[in-house]
Structures are given as C-alpha cells and as structure tokens.
Motif scaffolding. Sequence first.
Motif, mmCIF file in Angstrom:
data_model
loop_
_atom_site.group_PDB
_atom_site.id
_atom_site.type_symbol
_atom_site.label_atom_id
_atom_site.label_comp_id
_atom_site.label_asym_id
_atom_site.label_seq_id
_atom_site.Cartn_x
_atom_site.Cartn_y
_atom_site.Cartn_z
ATOM 1 N N GLN A 1 -40.813 1.810 -19.585
ATOM 2 C CA GLN A 1 -40.901 2.912 -18.633
ATOM 3 C C GLN A 1 -41.121 2.343 -17.240
ATOM 4 O OE1 GLN A 1 -43.478 5.897 -20.051
ATOM 5 N NE2 GLN A 1 -42.882 7.401 -18.511
ATOM 6 N N VAL A 2 -40.437 2.943 -16.270
ATOM 7 C CA VAL A 2 -40.506 2.465 -14.892
ATOM 8 C C VAL A 2 -41.297 3.448 -14.041
ATOM 9 C CG1 VAL A 2 -39.150 1.935 -12.845
ATOM 10 C CG2 VAL A 2 -38.342 1.207 -15.087
ATOM 11 N N GLN A 3 -42.101 2.921 -13.163
ATOM 12 C CA GLN A 3 -42.853 3.754 -12.230
ATOM 13 C C GLN A 3 -42.713 3.216 -10.812
ATOM 14 O OE1 GLN A 3 -46.925 3.743 -13.840
ATOM 15 N NE2 GLN A 3 -46.736 5.958 -14.049
ATOM 16 N N LEU A 4 -42.708 4.146 -9.853
ATOM 17 C CA LEU A 4 -42.786 3.799 -8.437
ATOM 18 C C LEU A 4 -44.099 4.371 -7.912
ATOM 19 C CD1 LEU A 4 -39.191 4.666 -7.137
ATOM 20 C CD2 LEU A 4 -40.054 2.461 -7.907
ATOM 21 N N VAL A 5 -44.913 3.527 -7.319
ATOM 22 C CA VAL A 5 -46.211 3.969 -6.817
ATOM 23 C C VAL A 5 -46.293 3.687 -5.329
ATOM 24 C CG1 VAL A 5 -48.700 3.716 -6.972
ATOM 25 C CG2 VAL A 5 -47.293 3.563 -9.050
ATOM 26 N N GLU A 6 -46.449 4.758 -4.546
ATOM 27 C CA GLU A 6 -46.537 4.631 -3.094
ATOM 28 C C GLU A 6 -47.990 4.549 -2.652
ATOM 29 O OE1 GLU A 6 -43.031 7.879 -3.175
ATOM 30 O OE2 GLU A 6 -45.053 7.879 -4.001
ATOM 31 N N SER A 7 -48.190 3.955 -1.492
ATOM 32 C CA SER A 7 -49.507 3.919 -0.869
ATOM 33 C C SER A 7 -49.318 3.755 0.634
ATOM 34 C CB SER A 7 -50.347 2.764 -1.425
ATOM 35 O OG SER A 7 -49.718 1.527 -1.168
ATOM 36 N N GLY A 8 -50.391 4.033 1.374
ATOM 37 C CA GLY A 8 -50.372 3.783 2.807
ATOM 38 C C GLY A 8 -50.286 5.006 3.682
ATOM 39 N N GLY A 9 -50.145 6.183 3.104
ATOM 40 C CA GLY A 9 -50.103 7.387 3.923
ATOM 41 C C GLY A 9 -51.463 7.712 4.496
ATOM 42 N N GLY A 10 -51.499 8.728 5.364
ATOM 43 C CA GLY A 10 -52.771 9.123 5.943
ATOM 44 C C GLY A 10 -52.592 9.926 7.201
ATOM 45 N N LEU A 11 -53.687 10.065 7.943
ATOM 46 C CA LEU A 11 -53.713 10.816 9.193
ATOM 47 C C LEU A 11 -53.774 9.840 10.357
ATOM 48 C CD1 LEU A 11 -54.098 13.450 10.826
ATOM 49 C CD2 LEU A 11 -56.557 13.221 10.401
ATOM 50 N N VAL A 12 -52.909 10.043 11.341
ATOM 51 C CA VAL A 12 -52.872 9.162 12.498
ATOM 52 C C VAL A 12 -52.541 9.996 13.735
ATOM 53 C CG1 VAL A 12 -50.421 8.599 12.193
ATOM 54 C CG2 VAL A 12 -51.936 6.973 13.363
ATOM 55 N N GLN A 13 -52.993 9.542 14.884
ATOM 56 C CA GLN A 13 -52.675 10.231 16.129
ATOM 57 C C GLN A 13 -51.269 9.863 16.585
ATOM 58 O OE1 GLN A 13 -55.827 9.271 18.927
ATOM 59 N NE2 GLN A 13 -56.873 11.186 18.433
ATOM 60 N N ALA A 14 -50.678 10.741 17.354
ATOM 61 C CA ALA A 14 -49.357 10.471 17.918
ATOM 62 C C ALA A 14 -49.385 9.150 18.682
ATOM 63 C CB ALA A 14 -48.933 11.602 18.843
ATOM 64 N N GLY A 15 -48.339 8.360 18.484
ATOM 65 C CA GLY A 15 -48.263 7.042 19.098
ATOM 66 C C GLY A 15 -48.795 5.929 18.221
ATOM 67 N N GLY A 16 -49.452 6.301 17.137
ATOM 68 C CA GLY A 16 -50.021 5.315 16.235
ATOM 69 C C GLY A 16 -49.019 4.783 15.231
ATOM 70 N N SER A 17 -49.541 3.976 14.303
ATOM 71 C CA SER A 17 -48.698 3.319 13.304
ATOM 72 C C SER A 17 -49.282 3.470 11.907
ATOM 73 C CB SER A 17 -48.576 1.827 13.616
ATOM 74 O OG SER A 17 -47.959 1.593 14.859
ATOM 75 N N LEU A 18 -48.392 3.455 10.935
ATOM 76 C CA LEU A 18 -48.764 3.402 9.527
ATOM 77 C C LEU A 18 -47.755 2.516 8.806
ATOM 78 C CD1 LEU A 18 -49.605 7.119 8.571
ATOM 79 C CD2 LEU A 18 -51.220 5.209 8.643
#
Length: 116
Positions: free
Chosen positions: A1-18
């Motif tokens: 079985q294959v899975q894709l697991v994402e991470s790294g999302g969140g809340l950031v102010q305009a102009g910021g980075s993720l």
Amino acid sequence: QVQLVESGGGLVQAGGSLRLSCAASGSIFSINNMAWYRQAPGKQRDMVSSITRAGSTSYADSVKGRFTISRDTAKNTVYLQMDSLKPEDTAVYYCYAVINTVYNYWGQGTQVTVSS
C-alpha cells in the motif's frame, strides 16, 4: 500500500514563506510525475506546480517566480518552497504522484493560510 504524507502547512503573514513536503512510502518501484495542487473554499482543485522524474518543472502563472518545486528521488519526497505569499494563496494544498507507472495517489492535504 502506498501513502503520500504532506507536512509544512500553517499560518503565515503576507510576504512570508512556507515549505511544504510530501513523502511517499509503501510498495514503490518507481515514481513518475509529482505535483502540488490546491483547493480554496468553494473553488475547484487546481494544479500549482509539477515536476517530472527527469526534473522538468512547470508552474501555474499565479505562482511563477514565487514558488519552487523540487524532489529528492532517493527519499521519494517532493517539496514546494513558497515565497512572497499572498492572501490569495490560502488553500488546502494536496500532493499528487504517479507511482508504479500507472497508479495515481493523493495526499490528505495540508492547510496554508496567508493573512493580510
């Protein structure tokens, strides 16, 4: 079985980075194209960026020059570096991959919220 697991999302102010990450695991013999899609409330899911096994990339016009996709083949992982974020980038971001030649897989999604 294959899975894709994402991470790294969140809340950031305009102009910021993720930086989003998506790791594929399971019975994997090959991974062809990998991509990031996003879906804002009430809107359809659209492709943001994609990368082929050879490393060729493509981007939606709305993110060109701000987002960068990359992949680590050895780790079966794709990344999305998002800079100069705008409120209109707010959405759930989904990882997508074509694995073992013909099978399409989606991650569970990660929320990105950009405040003005």
